[in-house]
Motif scaffolding. Structure first.
Motif, PDB file in Angstrom:
ATOM      1  N   SER A 112      14.445   0.377  -3.367  1.00 35.40           N
ATOM      2  CA  SER A 112      15.407   1.325  -2.775  1.00 35.40           C
ATOM      3  C   SER A 112      15.035   2.766  -3.099  1.00 35.40           C
ATOM      4  O   SER A 112      15.255   3.668  -2.281  1.00 35.40           O
ATOM      5  CB  SER A 112      16.822   1.018  -3.277  1.00 35.40           C
ATOM      6  OG  SER A 112      16.877   1.063  -4.686  1.00 35.40           O
ATOM      7  N   THR A 113      14.458   3.010  -4.264  1.00 31.70           N
ATOM      8  CA  THR A 113      14.053   4.374  -4.623  1.00 31.70           C
ATOM      9  C   THR A 113      12.922   4.866  -3.710  1.00 31.70           C
ATOM     10  O   THR A 113      12.874   6.042  -3.343  1.00 31.70           O
ATOM     11  CB  THR A 113      13.589   4.449  -6.091  1.00 31.70           C
ATOM     12  OG1 THR A 113      12.602   3.434  -6.320  1.00 31.70           O
ATOM     13  CG2 THR A 113      14.760   4.237  -7.041  1.00 31.70           C
ATOM     14  N   ASP A 114      12.019   3.946  -3.332  1.00 29.31           N
ATOM     15  CA  ASP A 114      10.923   4.305  -2.422  1.00 29.31           C
ATOM     16  C   ASP A 114      11.465   4.604  -1.022  1.00 29.31           C
ATOM     17  O   ASP A 114      11.013   5.546  -0.363  1.00 29.31           O
ATOM     18  CB  ASP A 114       9.894   3.179  -2.354  1.00 29.31           C
ATOM     19  CG  ASP A 114       9.102   3.047  -3.647  1.00 29.31           C
ATOM     20  OD1 ASP A 114       8.859   4.077  -4.296  1.00 29.31           O
ATOM     21  OD2 ASP A 114       8.737   1.913  -4.011  1.00 29.31           O
ATOM     22  N   ILE A 115      12.429   3.801  -0.572  1.00 28.27           N
ATOM     23  CA  ILE A 115      13.020   4.046   0.747  1.00 28.27           C
ATOM     24  C   ILE A 115      13.728   5.397   0.759  1.00 28.27           C
ATOM     25  O   ILE A 115      13.584   6.175   1.703  1.00 28.27           O
ATOM     26  CB  ILE A 115      14.016   2.916   1.118  1.00 28.27           C
ATOM     27  CG1 ILE A 115      13.268   1.605   1.349  1.00 28.27           C
ATOM     28  CG2 ILE A 115      14.806   3.294   2.374  1.00 28.27           C
ATOM     29  CD1 ILE A 115      14.166   0.432   1.702  1.00 28.27           C
ATOM     30  N   GLN A 116      14.465   5.670  -0.317  1.00 25.80           N
ATOM     31  CA  GLN A 116      15.200   6.944  -0.395  1.00 25.80           C
ATOM     32  C   GLN A 116      14.234   8.122  -0.382  1.00 25.80           C
ATOM     33  O   GLN A 116      14.460   9.119   0.321  1.00 25.80           O
ATOM     34  CB  GLN A 116      16.056   6.983  -1.662  1.00 25.80           C
ATOM     35  CG  GLN A 116      16.937   8.233  -1.748  1.00 25.80           C
ATOM     36  CD  GLN A 116      17.812   8.225  -2.981  1.00 25.80           C
ATOM     37  OE1 GLN A 116      17.911   7.244  -3.698  1.00 25.80           O
ATOM     38  NE2 GLN A 116      18.448   9.359  -3.252  1.00 25.80           N
ATOM     39  N   TYR A 117      13.143   8.013  -1.129  1.00 26.76           N
ATOM     40  CA  TYR A 117      12.136   9.071  -1.157  1.00 26.76           C
ATOM     41  C   TYR A 117      11.574   9.310   0.239  1.00 26.76           C
ATOM     42  O   TYR A 117      11.448  10.449   0.705  1.00 26.76           O
ATOM     43  CB  TYR A 117      11.006   8.692  -2.111  1.00 26.76           C
ATOM     44  CG  TYR A 117       9.775   9.574  -1.991  1.00 26.76           C
ATOM     45  CD1 TYR A 117       9.710  10.812  -2.621  1.00 26.76           C
ATOM     46  CD2 TYR A 117       8.678   9.161  -1.210  1.00 26.76           C
ATOM     47  CE1 TYR A 117       8.582  11.627  -2.484  1.00 26.76           C
ATOM     48  CE2 TYR A 117       7.557   9.961  -1.073  1.00 26.76           C
ATOM     49  CZ  TYR A 117       7.513  11.201  -1.718  1.00 26.76           C
ATOM     50  OH  TYR A 117       6.400  11.987  -1.573  1.00 26.76           O
ATOM     51  N   ARG A 118      11.264   8.200   0.941  1.00 31.67           N
ATOM     52  CA  ARG A 118      10.666   8.308   2.263  1.00 31.67           C
ATOM     53  C   ARG A 118      11.658   8.905   3.263  1.00 31.67           C
ATOM     54  O   ARG A 118      11.287   9.717   4.106  1.00 31.67           O
ATOM     55  CB  ARG A 118      10.177   6.935   2.736  1.00 31.67           C
ATOM     56  CG  ARG A 118       8.987   6.409   1.931  1.00 31.67           C
ATOM     57  CD  ARG A 118       8.519   5.044   2.422  1.00 31.67           C
ATOM     58  NE  ARG A 118       8.267   5.043   3.855  1.00 31.67           N
ATOM     59  CZ  ARG A 118       7.172   5.547   4.419  1.00 31.67           C
ATOM     60  NH1 ARG A 118       6.224   6.080   3.659  1.00 31.67           N
ATOM     61  NH2 ARG A 118       7.025   5.516   5.717  1.00 31.67           N
TER      62      ARG A 118
ATOM     63  N   SER B 179       0.818  -1.217   0.000  1.00 34.62           N
ATOM     64  CA  SER B 179       0.000   0.000   0.000  1.00 34.62           C
ATOM     65  C   SER B 179       0.846   1.258   0.000  1.00 34.62           C
ATOM     66  O   SER B 179       0.373   2.327  -0.378  1.00 34.62           O
ATOM     67  CB  SER B 179      -0.930   0.009   1.217  1.00 34.62           C
ATOM     68  OG  SER B 179      -1.864  -1.043   1.146  1.00 34.62           O
ATOM     69  N   TYR B 180       2.103   1.125   0.432  1.00 32.23           N
ATOM     70  CA  TYR B 180       2.977   2.299   0.451  1.00 32.23           C
ATOM     71  C   TYR B 180       3.166   2.884  -0.946  1.00 32.23           C
ATOM     72  O   TYR B 180       3.479   4.059  -1.097  1.00 32.23           O
ATOM     73  CB  TYR B 180       4.330   1.943   1.070  1.00 32.23           C
ATOM     74  CG  TYR B 180       5.172   0.983   0.258  1.00 32.23           C
ATOM     75  CD1 TYR B 180       6.028   1.449  -0.737  1.00 32.23           C
ATOM     76  CD2 TYR B 180       5.106  -0.382   0.480  1.00 32.23           C
ATOM     77  CE1 TYR B 180       6.794   0.574  -1.482  1.00 32.23           C
ATOM     78  CE2 TYR B 180       5.878  -1.256  -0.258  1.00 32.23           C
ATOM     79  CZ  TYR B 180       6.717  -0.787  -1.239  1.00 32.23           C
ATOM     80  OH  TYR B 180       7.475  -1.652  -1.987  1.00 32.23           O
ATOM     81  N   LYS B 181       2.951   2.083  -1.969  1.00 30.94           N
ATOM     82  CA  LYS B 181       3.051   2.582  -3.344  1.00 30.94           C
ATOM     83  C   LYS B 181       1.942   3.602  -3.619  1.00 30.94           C
ATOM     84  O   LYS B 181       2.139   4.585  -4.323  1.00 30.94           O
ATOM     85  CB  LYS B 181       2.937   1.420  -4.333  1.00 30.94           C
ATOM     86  CG  LYS B 181       4.111   0.467  -4.348  1.00 30.94           C
ATOM     87  CD  LYS B 181       5.259   1.032  -5.142  1.00 30.94           C
ATOM     88  CE  LYS B 181       6.341   0.012  -5.364  1.00 30.94           C
ATOM     89  NZ  LYS B 181       7.519   0.588  -6.066  1.00 30.94           N
ATOM     90  N   LYS B 182       0.774   3.339  -3.019  1.00 33.88           N
ATOM     91  CA  LYS B 182      -0.383   4.198  -3.246  1.00 33.88           C
ATOM     92  C   LYS B 182      -0.401   5.385  -2.294  1.00 33.88           C
ATOM     93  O   LYS B 182      -0.936   6.441  -2.614  1.00 33.88           O
ATOM     94  CB  LYS B 182      -1.667   3.374  -3.090  1.00 33.88           C
ATOM     95  CG  LYS B 182      -2.933   4.118  -3.517  1.00 33.88           C
ATOM     96  CD  LYS B 182      -4.132   3.195  -3.471  1.00 33.88           C
ATOM     97  CE  LYS B 182      -5.399   3.923  -3.919  1.00 33.88           C
ATOM     98  NZ  LYS B 182      -6.596   3.038  -3.842  1.00 33.88           N
ATOM     99  N   TYR B 183       0.197   5.192  -1.089  1.00 33.68           N
ATOM    100  CA  TYR B 183       0.164   6.239  -0.061  1.00 33.68           C
ATOM    101  C   TYR B 183       1.583   6.592   0.375  1.00 33.68           C
ATOM    102  O   TYR B 183       2.022   6.221   1.470  1.00 33.68           O
ATOM    103  CB  TYR B 183      -0.656   5.769   1.144  1.00 33.68           C
ATOM    104  CG  TYR B 183      -2.013   5.231   0.781  1.00 33.68           C
ATOM    105  CD1 TYR B 183      -2.993   6.071   0.237  1.00 33.68           C
ATOM    106  CD2 TYR B 183      -2.322   3.886   0.951  1.00 33.68           C
ATOM    107  CE1 TYR B 183      -4.239   5.582  -0.117  1.00 33.68           C
ATOM    108  CE2 TYR B 183      -3.570   3.394   0.596  1.00 33.68           C
ATOM    109  CZ  TYR B 183      -4.529   4.239   0.065  1.00 33.68           C
ATOM    110  OH  TYR B 183      -5.760   3.757  -0.284  1.00 33.68           O
ATOM    111  N   PRO B 184       2.327   7.286  -0.472  1.00 33.11           N
ATOM    112  CA  PRO B 184       3.727   7.598  -0.141  1.00 33.11           C
ATOM    113  C   PRO B 184       3.880   8.561   1.033  1.00 33.11           C
ATOM    114  O   PRO B 184       4.991   8.785   1.500  1.00 33.11           O
ATOM    115  CB  PRO B 184       4.248   8.232  -1.440  1.00 33.11           C
ATOM    116  CG  PRO B 184       3.031   8.773  -2.121  1.00 33.11           C
ATOM    117  CD  PRO B 184       1.929   7.825  -1.783  1.00 33.11           C
TER     118      PRO B 184
END
Length: 564
Positions: A409-415, A389-394
């Motif tokens: 890794s790109t999602d972790i870096q963004y977060r 769900s983290y893809k939908k609710y960043p």
């Protein structure tokens, strides 16, 4: 004569009770052994006695060692006593060290992981896990007794090599003497409260009241929780677990989660929310325990979607099914959220409070987040996510994913750039790395190494102290592998699993500090060391390692080398 009274462990159910003890010499036997091996209670430990050990650590670090005792005959009143730790130029007091007798609890096997289980369908065995707070212990004939040794290096310690004697006494027997060599490196680990590693072990207050026969939410109950929760804070815990209404997990544990906020509906349809227990719990955890980063409140979406309230006229407790997206869901939660955020603002807690959800479906999450954004956008959101769900609710501030659902890794870096927390969790479905009582002790260490190798900010585990019926002797439960429901024991007794978890977190903090120092040095030599460190850490980016013990030992040796 001193008595060493304690509870009785369960009988050993395995065929190991037929172990041959004929080679055992008379009297109490003792040897220092490694901390990765678990010794079976009834099996003769045919090993070469080791009378010394060498430990190396940073100032502020907690180190572990293991002593093994065994005897072919009954031995009474065994006691352990450390001497001062002395170097040529300094002395560290004996009380920096602690020896705790390890107790055996009943466990089972992983099997298929999740799901209801009958004891007769899963082989049972005794495993050493609980660290008891006893001053002396009696050993029965033809049994083994591990003793866990903990050394807390003071932050004020002077770097150097220290030596101490550990003496083991027993009634009517010759004493044993072990030599502990402690090398203190000239590096300092900050206090646990300052570790960035995000540890989230869910607390269960009502389990403490039942296990220690105390009135729920009484002053005596809170007093009993203090050493238990301080033990958690000293491991670097960042999150306070709280509840909003009915047990969010639908009574899945032996003890249900008792209400922290009491809802009452008046005749005119208005609501009264009694925050007395909630406020007492949060204040206690912040002010007396020292956990201050985050409050995660479960849940707008409990596992059966049921909430309850007291009807002011009848005094009865009314159950309501409030499925996300329905009118009743919005009608029930909207007035509460409006009142709750006002209350949190008055208490000064709103900036650290999240509404938390645990493994809810994408459809439920969509309706829940829609309501939260509409009514209480000031509140953060926390989610244990097994649906990506983290893809939908960043924008979710605190997100944890299942160990087998790797975050890009790109999602972790963004977060991380947004200041959000991203962790991984294990549960009954994860055979490795886990912390069941049947798990290998090294797995608790490995979990932290995996977290940092995969880029996560830390680790979540669903139960710190959701105790089973008889947690001191039997860790099995009606669902899930034994030990899944708790990692520490009543009356602030630690465990081998918990000590090894702390060890792994300390390793990660040392890696962080070394990386910062090597980056700042900007020399070719420092860059080479940094590359070596990063290369070693990267090997842990897997949950299917071939030789986790060997990997940990090699990596720790490198940390020790780079710390010189």
């Amino acid at each position: 004569m001193k008595t060493c009274e304690t509870f009785e462990e369960l009988p050993d159910p395995t065929s190991d009770t037929l172990s041959d003890w004929s080679k055992a010499p008379s009297g109490l036997q003792a040897s220092l052994v490694n901390i990765d091996t678990r010794y079976t209670k009834s099996v003769y430990p045919n090993l070469k006695e080791t009378l010394s050990t060498k430990l190396t650590g940073w100032k502020g670090e907690r180190l572990s060692a293991q002593l093994l005792l065994w005897s072919v005959e009954d031995i009474k009143q065994i006691e352990c006593e450390f001497g001062d730790f002395e170097s040529p130029t300094a002395t560290l007091p004996a009380n920096i060290a602690q020896a705790r007798f390890v107790r055996y609890v009943m466990t089972d096997i992983f099997g298929e992981g999740c799901g209801h289980r009958k004891p007769e369908n899963f082989p049972a065995s005794l495993v050493p896990d609980m660290l008891d707070n006893l001053t002396c212990f009696d050993i029965s004939a033809k049994t083994v007794r591990p003793v866990w040794l903990s050394i807390n290096i003071p932050e004020s310690a002077i770097a150097g090599t220290y030596k101490s004697k550990l003496k083991i006494f027993a009634e009517g027997k010759e004493s044993h003497e072990m030599e502990i060599e402690l090398k203190v490196q000239n590096k300092t680990l900050p206090p646990a409260s300052e570790w960035p590693y995000h540890l989230d072990l869910w607390q269960h207050p009502s389990a403490v009241a039942r296990a220690q026969n105390l009135k729920l939410w009484s002053d005596e109950h809170f007093e009993a929780m203090k050493p238990l929760m301080k033990m958690l804070a000293n491991a670097g815990q960042k999150v306070i677990t709280a509840t909003l209404n009915k047990d969010p997990w639908n009574n899945q544990c032996f003890d249900r989660y008792e209400d922290m906020i009491l809802w009452t509906k008046n005749d005119d349809g208005t609501w009264i929310y009694d925050y007395t227990v909630f406020d007492k719990w949060i204040s206690f955890m912040i002010q007396e325990v020292g956990i201050t980063k985050m409050i995660n409140c479960y849940s707008l979406v409990p596992w059966n979607n049921e909430i309850h309230y007291k009807d002011s006229k009848s005094g009865e407790l009314i159950n309501v099914k409030a499925d996300p997206g329905t009118k009743i869901f919005e009608d029930m939660w909207t007035p509460f959220l409006l009142d709750f955020k006002k209350h949190l603002t008055e208490k000064g807690w709103i900036d650290i409070t999240n509404i938390a959800m645990d493994e809810r479906s994408p459809e439920m999450m969509s309706a829940t987040i829609k309501l939260l954004q509409k009514v209480a956008p000031e509140l953060g959101i926390s989610l244990a996510d097994n649906h990506k769900s983290y893809k939908k609710y960043p924008f979710i501030q605190d997100m944890s994913v299942s160990a087998n659902a790797k975050v890009d890794s790109t999602d972790i870096q963004y977060r991380q750039e947004k200041g959000y927390v991203t962790t991984f969790y294990v549960c009954c479905a994860d055979k490795f790395p886990n912390m069941f009582t049947c798990s290998e002790p090294i797995e608790a260490v490995y979990s932290a190494w995996y977290a940092t190798a995969a880029g996560y900010d830390g680790f979540l585990r669903w139960a710190y102290n959701s105790w089973v019926e008889n947690p001191l002797t039997d860790s099995r439960f009606r669902t899930w592998p034994a030990g899944d429901t708790y990692i520490v024991y009543p009356e602030a007794r630690s465990s081998i699993r918990f000590e090894r978890l702390i060890e792994g977190i300390q390793d990660i903090e040392k890696i962080r500090i070394l990386r910062n120092e090597l980056n700042e040095a900007k020399s070719d030599e420092a860059l080479n060391k940094l590359n070596r460190l990063d290369s070693e850490v990267s090997k842990f980016n897997t949950i299917t390692p071939e030789n986790p013990i060997g990997m940990i030992h090699t990596a720790k040796a490198l940390i020790e080398e780079l710390s010189e």
